[in-house]
Design an enzyme around this catalytic site. Structure first.
Site, short mmCIF file in Angstrom:
data_model
loop_
_atom_site.label_atom_id
_atom_site.label_comp_id
_atom_site.label_asym_id
_atom_site.label_seq_id
_atom_site.Cartn_x
_atom_site.Cartn_y
_atom_site.Cartn_z
CB ILE A 54 -0.92 0.02 1.24
CG1 ILE A 54 -1.78 -1.25 1.30
CG2 ILE A 54 -1.82 1.26 1.19
CD1 ILE A 54 -2.67 -1.34 2.53
CG HIS A 55 2.98 2.49 -3.12
ND1 HIS A 55 3.38 3.25 -4.18
CD2 HIS A 55 2.55 1.32 -3.65
CE1 HIS A 55 3.22 2.56 -5.30
NE2 HIS A 55 2.72 1.38 -5.00
N GLY A 56 1.44 5.36 -2.33
CA GLY A 56 0.71 6.44 -2.98
C GLY A 56 -0.06 6.03 -4.23
CB ALA B 265 -3.31 4.98 -0.90
#
Lengths: 162, 130
Positions: A13-15, A18
């Site tokens: 889960i990262h930019g 997300a």
């Protein structure tokens, strides 16, 4: 709702996930499928912090992800599955969970890996696993963001070998 | 009534604004209706005039959110001095990535003043000490 996205991305889960995919798909559940991370709750908690507002997040083992309870939960939500590498994705597919679309979103440079795209590097095991996923019925493509064009598996492999 | 999408104008030191936009695009994909203005080589008055020029280039009914970096720097000060000519302009200082991600996520769905209040909250919430 069927699984919205099954993504192989070592950043989990990262930019991009997300915000980029989150904006396009409006997920309500992000599930990291990883035997390794499931065994490290402190590290897992850091990734879960990155889930966007209004979206639950959890870490499950491959075995847990293949269980009917989890699949019912995933299908009751708008779910993105995230895998840290090709191994966990293939294990889940081999456990009988269909993954119609497999998105390769980020596998970065490591010893033994060759570059297919700036954000997709593969070793021989990765290549074999992606081929196996395709043989099991998954459409495998590389795509960092929903607004960018996908790169099909054969193109990915062609780039690695060229 | 047609709802206009707010446009972003980043007024920053050097190439900071351009790099922030480039970085947001690496997270969200290609963006439109965002523009940048650097203070490089501009006097205080020239920077103010350049911002006013940009404001007047925007259709009168289209909201514009003006992001600046340092509140007490030339960009922040110029943004306070500009004549917005009655246009729907909102001004924020301390631009950062969390703030910009929120802006592009919610600019099509959230009323302008609610949006800017959220940007302030989220921009600050993005700063943590641990």
């Amino acid at each position: 709702v069927p699984i919205l996205l099954a993504r192989i991305d070592d950043r989990l889960i990262h930019g991009q996930v997300a915000h980029g995919w989150g904006r396009a798909l409006r997920p309500t559940l992000m599930a990291i499928v990883s035997d390794a991370l499931r065994a490290r709750p402190d590290d897992a908690a850091l990734y879960l912090l990155a889930a966007p507002e209004g979206c639950e997040a959890c870490v499950v083992s491959v075995g847990e992800a293949a269980a009917p309870e989890f699949l019912a939960r995933a299908e009751a939500a708008r779910t993105i599955l995230l895998f840290p590498g090709t191994a966990d994705a293939l294990l889940l597919a081999e456990a009988g969970v269909p993954l119609p679309e497999v998105n390769v979103g980020g596998l970065h440079v490591a010893p033994g890996r060759r570059e297919a795209l700036p954000w997709v590097w593969l070793d021989d095991d990765d290549i074999a696993r992606l081929r196996r996923l395709a043989a099991l019925g998954s459409r495998v493509e590389a795509r960092d963001l929903p607004t960018n064009p996908p790169c099909a598996l054969e193109d990915i492999l062609g780039r690695v070998n060229s | 009534m047609t709802r206009h999408r707010p446009l972003a104008l980043l007024v920053t030191h050097g190439a900071l604004g351009e790099e922030l936009v480039r970085t947001v695009e690496s997270i969200l994909g290609h963006l439109t209706e965002v523009t940048t203005l650097s203070n490089s080589g501009l006097s205080a008055d020239a920077l103010r005039a350049a911002i006013e020029e940009r404001i007047l280039e925007v259709p009168a009914a289209q909201p514009l959110v003006l992001f600046t970096d340092l509140a007490a720097g030339s960009c922040g000060i110029a943004s306070r001095r500009v004549d917005v000519a009655g246009r729907p302009v909102r001004r924020l200082t301390g631009v950062n990535l969390p703030m910009l991600l929120e802006f592009f996520h919610y600019r099509d769905t959230m009323p302008l003043d609610e949006l800017t209040a959220r940007l302030e909250t989220k921009g600050k919430a993005g700063i943590t000490v641990f």
